[in-house]
Design a protein around this motif. Structure first.
Motif, mmCIF file in Angstrom:
data_model
loop_
_atom_site.group_PDB
_atom_site.id
_atom_site.type_symbol
_atom_site.label_atom_id
_atom_site.label_comp_id
_atom_site.label_asym_id
_atom_site.label_seq_id
_atom_site.Cartn_x
_atom_site.Cartn_y
_atom_site.Cartn_z
ATOM 1 N N ILE A 60 0.821 -1.199 0.000
ATOM 2 C CA ILE A 60 0.000 0.000 0.000
ATOM 3 C C ILE A 60 0.859 1.254 0.000
ATOM 4 O O ILE A 60 0.591 2.207 -0.702
ATOM 5 C CB ILE A 60 -0.946 0.008 1.227
ATOM 6 C CG1 ILE A 60 -1.806 -1.248 1.245
ATOM 7 C CG2 ILE A 60 -1.806 1.248 1.259
ATOM 8 C CD1 ILE A 60 -2.709 -1.402 0.048
ATOM 9 N N ARG A 66 -1.043 -5.032 2.474
ATOM 10 C CA ARG A 66 -2.332 -5.727 2.558
ATOM 11 C C ARG A 66 -2.046 -7.217 2.480
ATOM 12 O O ARG A 66 -1.354 -7.678 1.577
ATOM 13 C CB ARG A 66 -3.250 -5.301 1.417
ATOM 14 C CG ARG A 66 -4.549 -6.096 1.392
ATOM 15 C CD ARG A 66 -5.558 -5.518 0.427
ATOM 16 N NE ARG A 66 -6.155 -4.359 1.081
ATOM 17 C CZ ARG A 66 -6.293 -3.168 0.521
ATOM 18 N NH1 ARG A 66 -5.880 -2.963 -0.703
ATOM 19 N NH2 ARG A 66 -6.833 -2.178 1.174
ATOM 20 N N VAL A 79 -4.868 -4.406 6.306
ATOM 21 C CA VAL A 79 -3.657 -3.638 6.039
ATOM 22 C C VAL A 79 -2.882 -3.503 7.350
ATOM 23 O O VAL A 79 -3.439 -3.075 8.362
ATOM 24 C CB VAL A 79 -3.990 -2.246 5.458
ATOM 25 C CG1 VAL A 79 -2.723 -1.435 5.264
ATOM 26 C CG2 VAL A 79 -4.736 -2.397 4.147
#
Length: 121
Positions: A60, A66, A79
């Motif tokens: 991310i 993630r 996440v």
């Protein structure tokens, strides 16, 4: 002030190691102390510090990833910060072979009687 900050930074950088993961790699997830209603992971004294073997789906940001969580962890956000992850190194002893079970045609298992001695207590 700047001298003190640079001295502290040099001490901190000696122990810090940069962690980066690629998509498709597997990681362990750190079990952080979570208390409350509806939490998926409740930490106790003898629980493991890291759980699972989860696949990284996407990076991310520079420090956020993630991961693919299992169904029993579905109420957690997927996440995680890089500090909550640990690299998984494949090892042959991590793979457990399931034991074969002999099942009869009427779908029952053979029962083997076991004798328990009370004399050793």
């Amino acid at each position: 002030m700047l001298i003190a900050q640079s001295c502290q930074k040099s001490f901190a950088d000696q122990r810090r190691k940069p962690l980066e993961f690629e998509e498709g790699e597997h990681v362990f997830l750190k079990v952080t102390p979570t208390i409350g209603v509806g939490r998926a992971i409740k930490t106790k004294k003898l629980n493991p510090r890291y759980i699972g073997r989860f696949e990284i789906l996407k990076r991310i940001g520079p420090v956020a990833y993630r991961i693919a969580l299992s169904s029993h962890l579905s109420n957690l956000h997927d996440v995680f910060h890089v500090s909550q992850l640990r690299k998984y190194t494949p090892d042959a002893c991590h793979v457990l072979e399931p034991e074969s079970v002999q099942v009869r045609e009427d779908l029952t298992l053979p029962v083997i009687p076991v004798r328990i001695d009370n004399t050793s207590i």
